[in-house]
Design an enzyme around this catalytic site. Sequence first.
Site, PDB file in Angstrom:
ATOM      1  N   ARG A  31       0.874  -1.182   0.000  1.00 43.82           N
ATOM      2  CA  ARG A  31       0.000   0.000   0.000  1.00 43.82           C
ATOM      3  C   ARG A  31       0.908   1.228   0.000  1.00 43.82           C
ATOM      4  NH1 ARG A  31      -5.213   1.394   3.689  1.00 43.82           N
ATOM      5  NH2 ARG A  31      -6.073   0.033   2.074  1.00 43.82           N
ATOM      6  N   HIS A  47      -7.585   0.839  -6.172  1.00 42.26           N
ATOM      7  CA  HIS A  47      -7.743  -0.054  -5.011  1.00 42.26           C
ATOM      8  C   HIS A  47      -8.407  -1.353  -5.492  1.00 42.26           C
ATOM      9  CE1 HIS A  47      -7.795  -1.338  -1.001  1.00 42.26           C
ATOM     10  NE2 HIS A  47      -8.708  -0.547  -0.458  1.00 42.26           N
ATOM     11  N   GLN A  96     -10.167  -4.054  -3.115  1.00 46.19           N
ATOM     12  CA  GLN A  96     -11.465  -3.625  -2.588  1.00 46.19           C
ATOM     13  C   GLN A  96     -12.589  -3.962  -3.556  1.00 46.19           C
ATOM     14  OE1 GLN A  96     -12.238  -1.934   0.461  1.00 46.19           O
ATOM     15  NE2 GLN A  96     -14.238  -2.628  -0.249  1.00 46.19           N
ATOM     16  N   ASP A  99     -17.625   6.846  -0.993  1.00 46.84           N
ATOM     17  CA  ASP A  99     -16.371   6.713  -0.243  1.00 46.84           C
ATOM     18  C   ASP A  99     -16.114   8.067   0.419  1.00 46.84           C
ATOM     19  OD1 ASP A  99     -13.896   5.862   0.706  1.00 46.84           O
ATOM     20  OD2 ASP A  99     -12.879   6.008  -1.233  1.00 46.84           O
ATOM     21  N   CYS A 147     -16.418   1.326   1.043  1.00 49.55           N
ATOM     22  CA  CYS A 147     -15.230   0.503   1.340  1.00 49.55           C
ATOM     23  C   CYS A 147     -14.787   0.632   2.792  1.00 49.55           C
ATOM     24  CB  CYS A 147     -14.094   0.868   0.385  1.00 49.55           C
ATOM     25  SG  CYS A 147     -13.486   2.556   0.577  1.00 49.55           S
ATOM     26  N   ARG A 153     -13.300  -8.783   1.932  1.00 49.45           N
ATOM     27  CA  ARG A 153     -11.894  -8.477   1.637  1.00 49.45           C
ATOM     28  C   ARG A 153     -11.041  -9.718   1.922  1.00 49.45           C
ATOM     29  NH1 ARG A 153     -10.029  -3.301   1.837  1.00 49.45           N
ATOM     30  NH2 ARG A 153      -8.131  -4.262   1.002  1.00 49.45           N
TER      31      ARG A 153
HETATM   32  N1   CP Z   1     -11.141  -0.309   2.755  1.00 51.22           N
HETATM   33  C1   CP Z   1      -9.857  -0.341   3.139  1.00 51.22           C
HETATM   34  O1   CP Z   1      -8.913  -0.559   2.357  1.00 51.22           O
HETATM   35  O2   CP Z   1      -9.691  -0.136   4.489  1.00 51.22           O
HETATM   36  P1   CP Z   1      -8.329   0.072   5.264  1.00 51.22           P
HETATM   37  O3   CP Z   1      -7.790   1.432   4.882  1.00 51.22           O
HETATM   38  O4   CP Z   1      -8.711  -0.002   6.711  1.00 51.22           O
HETATM   39  O5   CP Z   1      -7.352  -1.005   4.875  1.00 51.22           O
HETATM   40  N1  NVA Z   2     -10.261   6.641  -0.998  1.00 54.13           N
HETATM   41  C1  NVA Z   2      -9.778   6.195   0.289  1.00 54.13           C
HETATM   42  C2  NVA Z   2      -9.924   4.715   0.434  1.00 54.13           C
HETATM   43  C3  NVA Z   2      -9.508   4.175   1.765  1.00 54.13           C
HETATM   44  C4  NVA Z   2      -9.629   2.698   1.856  1.00 54.13           C
HETATM   45  C5  NVA Z   2      -8.337   6.614   0.466  1.00 54.13           C
HETATM   46  O1  NVA Z   2      -7.533   6.459  -0.460  1.00 54.13           O
HETATM   47  O2  NVA Z   2      -8.013   7.150   1.544  1.00 54.13           O
END
Ligand code: CP
Ligand code: NVA
Length: 301
Positions: free
Chosen positions: A107, A134, A137, A218, A259, A287
């Site tokens: 990530r 992502h 997700q 989101d 998400c 997930r």
């Molecule tokens: N939805 C998601 O990726 O959550 P986290 O940021 O908690 O991993």
């Molecule tokens: N759009 C959000 C998703 C988090 C899982 C971010 O990138 O912060």
Amino acid sequence: MNHFLDIHTTDPADLRAMIDSAAAMKAARAGRPKGTPDDETPLAGHMVALIFEKPSTRTRVSFEVGVQQMGGAVMVLKGDEMQLGHGETIADTARVLSRYVDLIMMRTFEEATLLEMAEHATVPVINGLTNRTHPCQIMADVMTFEEHRGPIKGRKVVWSGDGNNVFASFAHAARQFDFDLTFTGPEPLDPERALDGLYTTERNPQRAVEGADLVVTDTWVSMHDPQSARERRHNQLRGYQVNAELMAKAKPDALFMHCLPAHRDDEATSEVMDGPHSVIFDEAENRLHAQKAIMRWCLGV
Ligand code: CP
Ligand code: NVA
């Protein structure tokens, strides 16, 4: 070697097989304590590294638990505690980690960082979120939709809010899984141009959700967005909140997804999040199952 970097760069037949495998693995271990291994343990003997340059709850925990259920071992690496955060190159990090582990999940911020990791790693790399996409997700989201409503092919999905990284993976999925995607949000927060042709835009949220099988939103401010943009974004996006009034304009059996993490009563009201359309916690659970299938595909096990 199979990297899982994005939905649009993965073969649709492989994506379908992963969703089916995830559903089968979920069913096979229903009701068991979460820490017990699956009947099959295809990751036995495998070591998985999870690299986080941004915070996470779901991604971290679901990958850790998933690896353990499949008999593998896992380590979590925080970006700022690695030499990567102190000047070592991504390429060298990729080469070194490939000598110790069998699979890398990352990530990060810039997509280029992920792609460089994949280019230089000699083991598969999974995208655990970048500023642009992502994909893990949305695999869970497709699985969740189909679990509740059957095939997503030909269905209408409406995204209300910021045209962000999670939307981008939905747009990629719309092509690969063949569903209709509508974006409703303010023009300054439109999705990036590279996604043109994968979705339609309707500025009026009430009109956008007509006939929707699934409504998704989101956070209005993502992890990579400057906090200074917060107030402006709230003003731009207020009219795109998913509330009971908006859900009432969708199909009566429409699902609601997010998400998570959510800012309750900003992008969606608690009434919707906790209401009868919402499947947000199934989505979070899935997930785990979806990523187990992704890891198996990456490793060919
Ligand atoms: N939805 C998601 O990726 O959550 P986290 O940021 O908690 O991993
Ligand atoms: N759009 C959000 C998703 C988090 C899982 C971010 O990138 O912060």
